[in-house]
Design a protein around this motif. Sequence first.
Motif, PDB file in Angstrom:
ATOM      1  N   TYR A   1      -3.634   9.487   2.161  1.00 23.81           N
ATOM      2  CA  TYR A   1      -5.051   8.580   1.782  1.00 23.81           C
ATOM      3  C   TYR A   1      -4.794   7.472   2.859  1.00 23.81           C
ATOM      4  O   TYR A   1      -4.832   7.165   3.063  1.00 23.81           O
ATOM      5  CB  TYR A   1      -4.544   8.081   0.189  1.00 23.81           C
ATOM      6  CG  TYR A   1      -5.229   6.972  -0.326  1.00 23.81           C
ATOM      7  CD1 TYR A   1      -6.572   7.972  -1.368  1.00 23.81           C
ATOM      8  CD2 TYR A   1      -5.081   5.818  -0.644  1.00 23.81           C
ATOM      9  CE1 TYR A   1      -7.217   6.998  -1.885  1.00 23.81           C
ATOM     10  CE2 TYR A   1      -6.863   5.347  -0.452  1.00 23.81           C
ATOM     11  CZ  TYR A   1      -7.621   5.836  -1.294  1.00 23.81           C
ATOM     12  OH  TYR A   1      -8.902   5.154  -1.892  1.00 23.81           O
TER      13      TYR A   1
ATOM     14  N   GLU B   1      -7.067   1.304  -5.982  1.00 24.82           N
ATOM     15  CA  GLU B   1      -7.200   1.763  -4.709  1.00 24.82           C
ATOM     16  C   GLU B   1      -9.200   3.249  -4.646  1.00 24.82           C
ATOM     17  O   GLU B   1      -9.924   3.042  -4.094  1.00 24.82           O
ATOM     18  CB  GLU B   1      -6.167   3.006  -4.151  1.00 24.82           C
ATOM     19  CG  GLU B   1      -5.730   1.947  -3.791  1.00 24.82           C
ATOM     20  CD  GLU B   1      -4.902   1.325  -2.456  1.00 24.82           C
ATOM     21  OE1 GLU B   1      -4.834   1.643  -0.996  1.00 24.82           O
ATOM     22  OE2 GLU B   1      -5.364   0.433  -2.495  1.00 24.82           O
TER      23      GLU B   1
ATOM     24  N   HIS C   1       0.676  -1.088   0.352  1.00 27.61           N
ATOM     25  CA  HIS C   1      -0.129   0.221   0.324  1.00 27.61           C
ATOM     26  C   HIS C   1       0.629   1.136  -0.199  1.00 27.61           C
ATOM     27  O   HIS C   1       0.696   2.344  -0.633  1.00 27.61           O
ATOM     28  CB  HIS C   1      -1.154  -0.181   0.970  1.00 27.61           C
ATOM     29  CG  HIS C   1      -1.465  -0.973   0.813  1.00 27.61           C
ATOM     30  ND1 HIS C   1      -3.255  -0.782   0.383  1.00 27.61           N
ATOM     31  CD2 HIS C   1      -2.014  -2.223   1.625  1.00 27.61           C
ATOM     32  CE1 HIS C   1      -3.924  -2.465   0.765  1.00 27.61           C
ATOM     33  NE2 HIS C   1      -3.229  -2.731   1.371  1.00 27.61           N
TER      34      HIS C   1
ATOM     35  N   HIS D   1       1.654   1.982  -3.532  1.00 26.38           N
ATOM     36  CA  HIS D   1       0.465   2.349  -4.840  1.00 26.38           C
ATOM     37  C   HIS D   1      -0.850   3.192  -4.072  1.00 26.38           C
ATOM     38  O   HIS D   1      -1.434   2.989  -4.618  1.00 26.38           O
ATOM     39  CB  HIS D   1      -0.168   0.320  -5.068  1.00 26.38           C
ATOM     40  CG  HIS D   1       0.703  -0.204  -4.956  1.00 26.38           C
ATOM     41  ND1 HIS D   1       1.683   0.179  -5.971  1.00 26.38           N
ATOM     42  CD2 HIS D   1       1.458  -0.935  -4.729  1.00 26.38           C
ATOM     43  CE1 HIS D   1       2.679  -1.088  -6.887  1.00 26.38           C
ATOM     44  NE2 HIS D   1       2.357  -1.592  -5.731  1.00 26.38           N
ATOM     45  N   ALA D   2      -0.564   4.020  -2.586  1.00 27.15           N
ATOM     46  CA  ALA D   2      -1.618   4.313  -2.182  1.00 27.15           C
ATOM     47  C   ALA D   2      -2.579   5.640  -3.008  1.00 27.15           C
ATOM     48  O   ALA D   2      -1.620   6.051  -3.431  1.00 27.15           O
ATOM     49  CB  ALA D   2      -0.986   5.465  -0.814  1.00 27.15           C
TER      50      ALA D   2
ATOM     51  N   LYS E   1     -12.088   0.052  -5.894  1.00 24.98           N
ATOM     52  CA  LYS E   1     -12.286  -0.578  -4.908  1.00 24.98           C
ATOM     53  C   LYS E   1     -12.761   0.406  -3.510  1.00 24.98           C
ATOM     54  O   LYS E   1     -13.553  -0.506  -2.701  1.00 24.98           O
ATOM     55  CB  LYS E   1     -11.446  -1.849  -4.109  1.00 24.98           C
ATOM     56  CG  LYS E   1     -10.004  -1.005  -3.495  1.00 24.98           C
ATOM     57  CD  LYS E   1      -8.679  -1.927  -3.014  1.00 24.98           C
ATOM     58  CE  LYS E   1      -7.476  -1.309  -2.706  1.00 24.98           C
ATOM     59  NZ  LYS E   1      -6.297  -2.383  -2.799  1.00 24.98           N
ATOM     60  N   HIS E   2     -11.820   1.615  -2.578  1.00 26.65           N
ATOM     61  CA  HIS E   2     -12.799   2.145  -1.610  1.00 26.65           C
ATOM     62  C   HIS E   2     -14.035   2.563  -2.052  1.00 26.65           C
ATOM     63  O   HIS E   2     -14.886   2.987  -1.032  1.00 26.65           O
ATOM     64  CB  HIS E   2     -11.576   3.066  -1.291  1.00 26.65           C
ATOM     65  CG  HIS E   2     -10.717   2.558  -0.736  1.00 26.65           C
ATOM     66  ND1 HIS E   2      -9.123   2.540  -1.069  1.00 26.65           N
ATOM     67  CD2 HIS E   2      -9.895   0.678  -0.048  1.00 26.65           C
ATOM     68  CE1 HIS E   2      -8.323   2.336   0.058  1.00 26.65           C
ATOM     69  NE2 HIS E   2      -9.434   0.792   0.543  1.00 26.65           N
TER      70      HIS E   2
ATOM     71  N   ASP F   1      -8.129  -7.820   0.984  1.00 26.47           N
ATOM     72  CA  ASP F   1      -7.502  -6.637   0.343  1.00 26.47           C
ATOM     73  C   ASP F   1      -5.749  -7.505   0.417  1.00 26.47           C
ATOM     74  O   ASP F   1      -4.807  -6.620   0.468  1.00 26.47           O
ATOM     75  CB  ASP F   1      -7.474  -5.489   0.940  1.00 26.47           C
ATOM     76  CG  ASP F   1      -6.822  -4.656  -0.351  1.00 26.47           C
ATOM     77  OD1 ASP F   1      -6.357  -5.433  -1.500  1.00 26.47           O
ATOM     78  OD2 ASP F   1      -6.535  -3.205  -0.070  1.00 26.47           O
TER      79      ASP F   1
ATOM     80  N   GLY G   1      -6.591   4.360   3.531  1.00 25.30           N
ATOM     81  CA  GLY G   1      -6.527   2.895   3.516  1.00 25.30           C
ATOM     82  C   GLY G   1      -7.893   2.444   4.141  1.00 25.30           C
ATOM     83  O   GLY G   1      -8.840   3.405   4.824  1.00 25.30           O
ATOM     84  N   SER G   2      -7.665   1.323   3.832  1.00 30.29           N
ATOM     85  CA  SER G   2      -9.322   0.495   4.032  1.00 30.29           C
ATOM     86  C   SER G   2      -9.735   0.699   5.605  1.00 30.29           C
ATOM     87  O   SER G   2     -10.696   0.964   5.875  1.00 30.29           O
ATOM     88  CB  SER G   2      -9.480  -0.983   3.892  1.00 30.29           C
ATOM     89  OG  SER G   2      -8.177  -2.009   4.210  1.00 30.29           O
TER      90      SER G   2
END
Length: 273
Positions: free
Chosen positions: A93, A14, A5, A8-9, A17-18, A160, A95-96
């Motif tokens: 950014y 991202e 992550h 690739h954030a 999917k988010h 994920d 994350g989930s």
Amino acid sequence: MNYRHDFHAGNHSEVFKHALLCALIDHLQLKPKPICVVDTHAGSGLYDLESPEAMRTGEADRGIRLVYPKRTRALQRYLGVIEHFNPGGLKVYPGSPAIIRHLLRSEDRLVACELEARPAARLKEAMEGDGRVGVHQREGFAAVHAFVPPKERRGLVFLDPPFEKPDELSLAAAALNAAFRKWPTGTYALWYPITGRSQIAKFKKLLSEAVPTFCVEFLAYAKSREGLIGSGLVICNPPWQFEKNVHAICKALVPVFEECGSGYSTEWWVRPR
């Protein structure tokens, strides 16, 4: 591939999917009963878009920085979450686990699992003091078996994985099939990178046909290009009418990447009975 992550954030996968993750949680919260979200490969929670890792790939420039100004109705909920973490301009950014925690109601719960010691420690620090959140340093697919069914009997398992292993999708299918036996009414969502069709076809064959299953794929770069061209989300037991949200979100994303030949597709692998 190895999907870390930090590097690739905020990239196009991202965003895809988010945005769908936010919509899934919103659908599950339409009913007043509490939900539990199990995030199996949670990461550290928040990522600096100006870190050496993010700057090295520059993927946020071709992802969230393109999408952020596009305040279309379908993306409003997701971009509102991103804005919450960026009151002074787009610098980080989430994350989930950070996104999920922000969307939790007071009665809801998050179980966040991360195997790697360093991101797990960062995540525990970030979530400290929030009684709705439990952070566990453990392997993600094993966590699926350990934490279902939740006491709430309603909720989502969000998978994920980093795709470090060549058989990651086979492991995911085994974990999901075992989870279905324990919690057949739960909602499950698995993200995967599109790097070839053979592994996805194998995953589809391995996955149980006993649970309604919907798949959506978003291609940011349909034209010839090296690297990650797109990704997919497999949703088992999707909430009622969730398909409409999928189409709305993907239709909002396609024009952003139109010059790159973007597009999306959906398919019911197993239709509701």
